[in-house]
Every structure is written in C-alpha cells, then in structure tokens.
Design a protein around this motif. Sequence first.
Motif, PDB file in Angstrom:
ATOM      1  N   HIS A 191       5.958 -45.858 -15.314  1.00  0.00           N
ATOM      2  CA  HIS A 191       7.349 -45.885 -15.971  1.00  0.00           C
ATOM      3  C   HIS A 191       8.446 -44.149 -14.563  1.00  0.00           C
ATOM      4  O   HIS A 191       7.159 -43.887 -14.111  1.00  0.00           O
ATOM      5  N   ILE A 218      19.577 -43.544 -18.211  1.00  0.00           N
ATOM      6  CA  ILE A 218      18.391 -44.703 -19.267  1.00  0.00           C
ATOM      7  C   ILE A 218      19.147 -46.084 -18.906  1.00  0.00           C
ATOM      8  O   ILE A 218      18.074 -47.358 -18.530  1.00  0.00           O
ATOM      9  N   GLY A 221      17.200 -47.551 -15.974  1.00  0.00           N
ATOM     10  CA  GLY A 221      15.843 -47.698 -15.999  1.00  0.00           C
ATOM     11  C   GLY A 221      14.775 -46.617 -17.105  1.00  0.00           C
ATOM     12  O   GLY A 221      13.530 -47.019 -17.402  1.00  0.00           O
ATOM     13  N   ASP A 223      12.385 -44.109 -18.767  1.00  0.00           N
ATOM     14  CA  ASP A 223      11.813 -44.553 -20.141  1.00  0.00           C
ATOM     15  C   ASP A 223      11.415 -43.066 -20.764  1.00  0.00           C
ATOM     16  O   ASP A 223      10.256 -43.300 -21.781  1.00  0.00           O
ATOM     17  N   GLU A 242      19.115 -46.702 -25.387  1.00  0.00           N
ATOM     18  CA  GLU A 242      18.256 -47.406 -25.450  1.00  0.00           C
ATOM     19  C   GLU A 242      18.596 -48.482 -25.979  1.00  0.00           C
ATOM     20  O   GLU A 242      18.229 -50.002 -25.410  1.00  0.00           O
ATOM     21  N   ALA A 245      20.731 -50.708 -22.910  1.00  0.00           N
ATOM     22  CA  ALA A 245      20.241 -50.845 -22.470  1.00  0.00           C
ATOM     23  C   ALA A 245      18.721 -52.459 -22.660  1.00  0.00           C
ATOM     24  O   ALA A 245      18.561 -52.635 -21.203  1.00  0.00           O
ATOM     25  N   GLY A 246      19.242 -52.899 -23.978  1.00  0.00           N
ATOM     26  CA  GLY A 246      18.678 -53.906 -23.879  1.00  0.00           C
ATOM     27  C   GLY A 246      17.046 -53.578 -24.738  1.00  0.00           C
ATOM     28  O   GLY A 246      16.275 -54.086 -24.300  1.00  0.00           O
ATOM     29  N   LYS A 247      16.511 -52.264 -24.790  1.00  0.00           N
ATOM     30  CA  LYS A 247      15.206 -51.985 -25.140  1.00  0.00           C
ATOM     31  C   LYS A 247      14.485 -52.333 -26.458  1.00  0.00           C
ATOM     32  O   LYS A 247      13.715 -51.007 -27.118  1.00  0.00           O
ATOM     33  N   ASP A 248      15.873 -52.184 -27.079  1.00  0.00           N
ATOM     34  CA  ASP A 248      15.646 -52.307 -28.755  1.00  0.00           C
ATOM     35  C   ASP A 248      15.699 -53.827 -29.771  1.00  0.00           C
ATOM     36  O   ASP A 248      17.316 -54.035 -30.193  1.00  0.00           O
ATOM     37  N   ASN A 249      14.586 -54.139 -30.084  1.00  0.00           N
ATOM     38  CA  ASN A 249      14.714 -55.623 -30.455  1.00  0.00           C
ATOM     39  C   ASN A 249      15.991 -55.396 -31.583  1.00  0.00           C
ATOM     40  O   ASN A 249      14.928 -54.595 -32.640  1.00  0.00           O
ATOM     41  N   CYS A 251      17.790 -54.172 -32.906  1.00  0.00           N
ATOM     42  CA  CYS A 251      18.765 -53.266 -33.318  1.00  0.00           C
ATOM     43  C   CYS A 251      17.864 -51.965 -33.804  1.00  0.00           C
ATOM     44  O   CYS A 251      18.485 -51.657 -34.977  1.00  0.00           O
ATOM     45  N   ASN A 253      15.329 -49.826 -34.152  1.00  0.00           N
ATOM     46  CA  ASN A 253      15.342 -47.978 -33.873  1.00  0.00           C
ATOM     47  C   ASN A 253      17.176 -47.217 -34.166  1.00  0.00           C
ATOM     48  O   ASN A 253      16.546 -46.687 -34.451  1.00  0.00           O
TER      49      ASN A 253
END
Lengths: 265, 186
Positions: A191, A218, A221, A223, A242, A245-249, A251, A253
């Motif tokens: 991290h 962000i 990367g 986090d 986020e 950045a493709g970190k929120d399936n 969307c 969140n």
Amino acid sequence: MIIIGELINASRKAIGAAIEAQDAAAIQKVAQDQDAAGADFIDVNAGIFVGKEPEYLKWLVETVQAVTDKPCAIDSPDPKAIETAMAVHKGTPMINSISLEKERYDNLMPIVAGTDLKVIALCMSDAGMPETVEDRMKIADKLVNGLLQNNVKMENIYVDPLVQPMSVNNSFGVEFVNTIEKIVTTFEGIHTACGLSNISYGLPARKFMNQTFMVMAIAKGLDGAIMNPLDKKMMANIIAAEALAGKDNFCMNYLKAFRSGMFDF
Amino acid sequence: MVRFSLIAFLKTILNEGLIGAMDEVGKKFSEGELFVPEMLMAAQAMKGGLGILKPLLAEGTTESKGTVVIGTVKGDLHDIGKNLVAMMMEGAGFNVVDLGVDVEAAKFVEAAQANKAKVVALSALLTTTMPAMQATIDAIKEAGLAVKTIVGGAPVTQAFADQIKADGYSDDAPGAVELARKLIAA
C-alpha cells in the motif's frame, strides 16, 4: 482508500490544550466526527509533550477507543510511547511511522517485526529529504526489504513517498506521483499512504491544490491518506477519483456516496 | 570623478533597485499578497542583477551588511524554511554562510567564529529537535561569542525563543531579515 484521520494531533492548538486539560469529551467529539466521516484509522499524536508523551498517548488511545471501534494510528517516533499506547489498544493499530533514519529505524523495527501491525514506511533517510523518484525508490527499497526480512507482511506496509512543497520546485508534484506508480508496480500487494497537504505549502487556496493533487495521486495508485476526513470536498474527490481509476466495481461506492448526500455542498 | 559617480550610481542600483525591491517583496509576502514561488523568482532576478553589478563594483567599494551563519539543528533534516531565510538574507545584502541540515552545535560555534558572524540563525521543523536548538544556543553562549542568535521553524514560538534565551524569533523569512538588521544595529 484507507483514510487515516489526522485531527487528533497535539501540535494543533485546541487538541494540545484538550490533552493537557485531560478533556476526554473534546477528544472524543473529534474522534467520533472523523469516524462518522469515514476514517478507517484515528491518528493519535502527543508529540509536543516531552517526557509525558507515553502517558498522554496511552490516554488518547483509551479515550478515543471508548467511543469508536476504529483502530488508532499511533503517531510517534518514541518506542516507549508506542509500546505504552499499544498495551491498551484494542484491535490492530497502525504505527506512524518507521523511516530509514537510523535511530528511528532501529527503535521501531523491533516493535513491528513479526507482528500483524500496519506500518507506515516514510521515505526519509539520514542523507536528507528525497527529491526525485530515484531518491525515493532507493529509500523505499531498503525500507520495504528490511520490513519483509523482519517478517512484516507486504499488505501491512504503507509506503509514504514524502510530499515536498511544489512552491519551491515545480517538479516536486510529478516526482511524488511517479514514485507512487513505481512503488505499486515494484512491490505487489503493498500500500501507499501520505499526508499530502505539504504539497501546497507557500501557496494560496491550499485546499483546492490538495484536492487536485489527491486526484492525480489516486490515478497513479495511491490507496491511503493521512488527512482531515471532515473535508467534504476532499472526500467527494477521492470517491470520484477511485471510480475513475477503476477501483469501484459497478460504481457502487460512487452511487452510495451520491445517495447519502456526499456530493451535496 | 567620473569613476566616483559611476560607483555611486551602481550602489544606488544595488541598494535601492535590488535590495529595496527585495524588501518590498518581503513586505508583500509577510502581508500575504505574494507567495513563495514569487519570492523565489524575485531572488533569482536579484541574483542575476548582482551578477552584472559585481564585476563593475571594484573590491571593497561595497561594505557587506555582515555575516549570517545559518543552519537546521542537529537531528533535523528539513531545509525548505531555512533555505527561504538564507535566500532573503542574501537578498538583503548579508553575507550568508549556510551550514545545511543536521548541524552539530559545535559546528555553529566554529563557523560563527571563523566567519566573524554577527548573527547565527537556527531552524527546526520537528518538536523533537527543538531541544537541539537550546543546546546550540547554550554552546554559543558558553564559547562567549559576541553574536546574536535568532530562531524559527514551524513548532518554534516567541515563548520558546525566550525560554532558550535566543535573541530573537520570527515566524517568516522577511521577518528574520528585519530581526537581523535590528539586532546588528542595536
């Protein structure tokens, strides 16, 4: 994003006074506000009280954890203060922070070695403040490998590449975010975390620059962040960045934040 | 006669054009009208101007305002605030000896002595290195140097400066220049 709520810091006047007066209610209000705003860790710092730091840090942990289930980030370079505070801590705290400065490294490594503690690894060494990606990676490499050799798990390490103010050198922003990218691609599963408000030192409209910088970091990367979770615009920026950045399936969140009013200012 | 007036002319450029302009920049910075990057840009312009003036001003025709020895105290690696102060001191016409970061008390004493400094300026950014400031001032006093000490940095306050018997404290770089001038004139 792992959010470390930074507000309970003795160098802030109101907090220093509350600690000295042992005003538990004042501290607890700040802890609860940060918890409710989405902090994952509540940072506790009693650094200005030379000699009394262990006692005060212990009191802060007890006081904070009486009103929240969130773990603390124990913010001190002093092994005695950290151990005293850890003895009363419930759950797994974060240690803020180890660095490559010899004294700090030697003091903190025995505390985190072989444990499940989370640890922030600050890219600073006795050679001075790093300026470039290369400076930072040299330090990060030694720190991360030292921690791994001492049986600290990769996923418990949060590398802080050290933010330097952009007002004195306009490459400092880019060097920082490029280091984030390099760290997350070099050490799989690690991290990153940072206190990023230093980026805007010496400039006006600091909040605006901090928010924009957060989004850039962000994208590369980042986090984890040591920050004020009560800053609504910053929190909204993080959620949107986020997702981008493709970190929120799906969307999820982002949508949850929308429905709970986090984007209403 | 012509040469004399040329030197007077150059001195006017130096004192009123360059140093005067830096004073104005410092004042506006303290008032919150200008910001760090603008101060840096002004200092670079000042350096450029000095580069042109210096070869024209023969040796000995400009008296230095005095020497300032500056550094970040032992155990502390932060240099940004210290660099800003050093830069503004230079801009004000002081001869600046910058000892860098993580500087031992003895090194401050040595440099102050060797350079016949009028002011020693100490910086610290960490609460944990503030005691090193005290140790440095103690060492300077013990050595019996006729030098003024000034302190600054994020955790440092006027109260702390008084407590460790520093001669002065400033919360920004232009203020440190003013302080140095006052202490030297006193």
